[in-house]
Enzyme design. Structure first.
Site, mmCIF file in Angstrom:
data_model
loop_
_atom_site.group_PDB
_atom_site.id
_atom_site.type_symbol
_atom_site.label_atom_id
_atom_site.label_comp_id
_atom_site.label_asym_id
_atom_site.label_seq_id
_atom_site.Cartn_x
_atom_site.Cartn_y
_atom_site.Cartn_z
ATOM 1 C CG ASN A 9 35.770 46.797 30.258
ATOM 2 O OD1 ASN A 9 35.663 47.470 29.135
ATOM 3 N ND2 ASN A 9 36.504 47.453 31.026
ATOM 4 C CD1 TRP A 10 34.676 42.465 25.399
ATOM 5 C CD2 TRP A 10 34.038 43.049 23.260
ATOM 6 N NE1 TRP A 10 33.919 41.477 24.995
ATOM 7 C CE2 TRP A 10 33.445 41.757 23.628
ATOM 8 C CE3 TRP A 10 33.840 43.595 22.005
ATOM 9 C CZ2 TRP A 10 32.877 41.140 22.595
ATOM 10 C CZ3 TRP A 10 33.048 42.778 21.165
ATOM 11 C CH2 TRP A 10 32.321 41.570 21.514
ATOM 12 C CE LYS A 11 39.918 46.288 30.771
ATOM 13 N NZ LYS A 11 41.116 46.120 31.794
ATOM 14 C CG HIS A 95 37.489 50.436 34.168
ATOM 15 N ND1 HIS A 95 38.822 50.584 34.033
ATOM 16 C CD2 HIS A 95 37.269 48.993 34.122
ATOM 17 C CE1 HIS A 95 39.181 49.321 33.928
ATOM 18 N NE2 HIS A 95 38.350 48.466 34.049
ATOM 19 C CD GLU A 97 41.922 49.875 32.041
ATOM 20 O OE1 GLU A 97 41.016 49.908 31.028
ATOM 21 O OE2 GLU A 97 42.211 48.691 32.333
ATOM 22 C CD GLU A 167 37.040 45.931 37.012
ATOM 23 O OE1 GLU A 167 36.896 44.998 36.377
ATOM 24 O OE2 GLU A 167 37.480 47.177 36.529
ATOM 25 N N GLY A 173 44.675 43.300 34.625
ATOM 26 C CA GLY A 173 45.586 42.772 33.495
ATOM 27 C C GLY A 173 47.076 42.326 34.028
ATOM 28 C CB SER A 213 43.680 38.820 36.678
ATOM 29 O OG SER A 213 44.462 39.556 36.282
ATOM 30 N N GLY A 234 38.207 41.449 31.810
ATOM 31 C CA GLY A 234 38.788 42.212 30.710
ATOM 32 C C GLY A 234 39.604 41.077 29.488
ATOM 33 N N GLY A 235 40.740 40.935 29.793
ATOM 34 C CA GLY A 235 41.465 40.035 28.769
ATOM 35 C C GLY A 235 40.718 38.567 28.367
HETATM 36 P P1 13P Z 1 41.405 41.798 33.172
HETATM 37 O O1 13P Z 1 40.373 40.793 33.183
HETATM 38 O O2 13P Z 1 42.091 41.790 31.809
HETATM 39 O O3 13P Z 1 42.327 41.981 34.464
HETATM 40 O O4 13P Z 1 40.833 43.079 33.348
HETATM 41 C C1 13P Z 1 39.754 43.784 34.284
HETATM 42 C C2 13P Z 1 39.066 44.613 34.106
HETATM 43 O O5 13P Z 1 39.522 45.928 34.228
HETATM 44 C C3 13P Z 1 37.694 44.610 33.691
HETATM 45 O O6 13P Z 1 36.977 46.029 33.689
#
Ligand code: 13P
Length: 254
Positions: A9-11, A95, A97, A167, A173, A213, A234-235
């Site tokens: 997920n590149w956000k 998600h 967010e 999640e 993050g 993470s 994510g990251g």
């Molecule tokens: P991180 O891997 O950066 O913690 O993010 C997880 C995430 O929200 C994937 O959708």
């Protein structure tokens, strides 16, 4: 047996040019990976360009959200038919967010799942508790409300087409991963809930990803848990070498 699925997920990251570069790199490095399903979820404006590269490859394409109507006076929204047109096979829904910053609720998640399924997109439906809920022992209540709300009205046949991502919000993050045991406990709870809502066969079919993470160095231990069937990343999905190593380490035999 459920096939492991790793989705990046590149956000809100990467220009179209950067997205193309990353996917070209992933294609080179992961061309031989057959045992793990791989998905990337770039920003909307990059989807069409990235789909030219993922088409015919072992990398799937997903969007990060959608709206439930196909078309109309809904300024700023993107619909399932458009995501299909751009080359997507998957779409992330609910998600944390989006729940936290953009008013997403279990009711809107429920509607979005319907739109995705109607147009042949695989929903990746996110659930997870915030820190205060975990600390006050409300994790299972929160997950139950989110899962029953999201899938209310959908049949077992629908459910088999859906992926769930657990999640925990406190692990996103933050570098603070849920321990494999903590994650497994919630994944098993979700699968048991699916048994009650549907049946054992359906519950055993649905893939449940963990997100929060996930990195190359914790992927193997997490993926080794009996009810963890992949990761939403994510990251660590933004860097070619990190994502490649993560996918390779996620290839565990169970
Ligand atoms: P991180 O891997 O950066 O913690 O993010 C997880 C995430 O929200 C994937 O959708």
């Amino acid at each position: 047996m459920r096939k492991i699925i790793i989705a990046g997920n590149w956000k809100l990251n990467k220009t179209i040019k950067e997205a193309v570069e990353l996917v070209n790199g992933l294609k080179q490095d992961l061309a031989q990976t057959k045992e793990v399903d791989i998905v990337v979820c770039p920003v909307y404006p990059a989807l069409s360009e990235v789909s030219k590269l993922t088409a015919g490859s072992n990398i799937g394409l997903g969007a990060q959200d959608l709206y439930w109507e196909d078309a109309g006076a809904f300024t700023g929204e993107v619909s399932a038919p458009l995501l299909k047109d751009a080359g997507c096979q998957y779409v992330i829904i609910g998600h944390s967010e989006r729940r936290q910053f953009f008013g997403e609720t279990d009711a809107t998640v429920n509607k979005k799942i319907g739109a995705a399924l109607k147009h042949g997109l695989t929903p990746i439906v996110c659930v997870g508790e915030v820190l205060a809920e975990r600390e006050s022992n409300k994790t299972f209540d929160v997950i139950k409300t989110q899962v029953t709300g999201a899938f209310s009205g959908y049949s077992a046949e629908d459910m088999k087409k859906i992926i769930i991502a657990y999640e925990p919000v406190w692990a996103i993050g933050t570098g603070k991963t849920a321990s494999p045991e903590q994650a497994q406990e919630v994944h098993k709870f979700i699968r048991d809930l699916l048994v009650k809502m549907y049946d054992v066969g359906t519950a055993q079919t649905v893939r449940i990803q963990y997100g929060g993470s996930v990195k190359s160095d914790n992927a193997r231990e997490l993926m080794s848990q009996p009810d963890i069937d992949g990761a939403l990343v994510g990251g660590a999905s933004l860097k070619r070498d990190q994502f490649v190593a993560l996918v390779q380490n996620a290839n565990v035999k169970k």
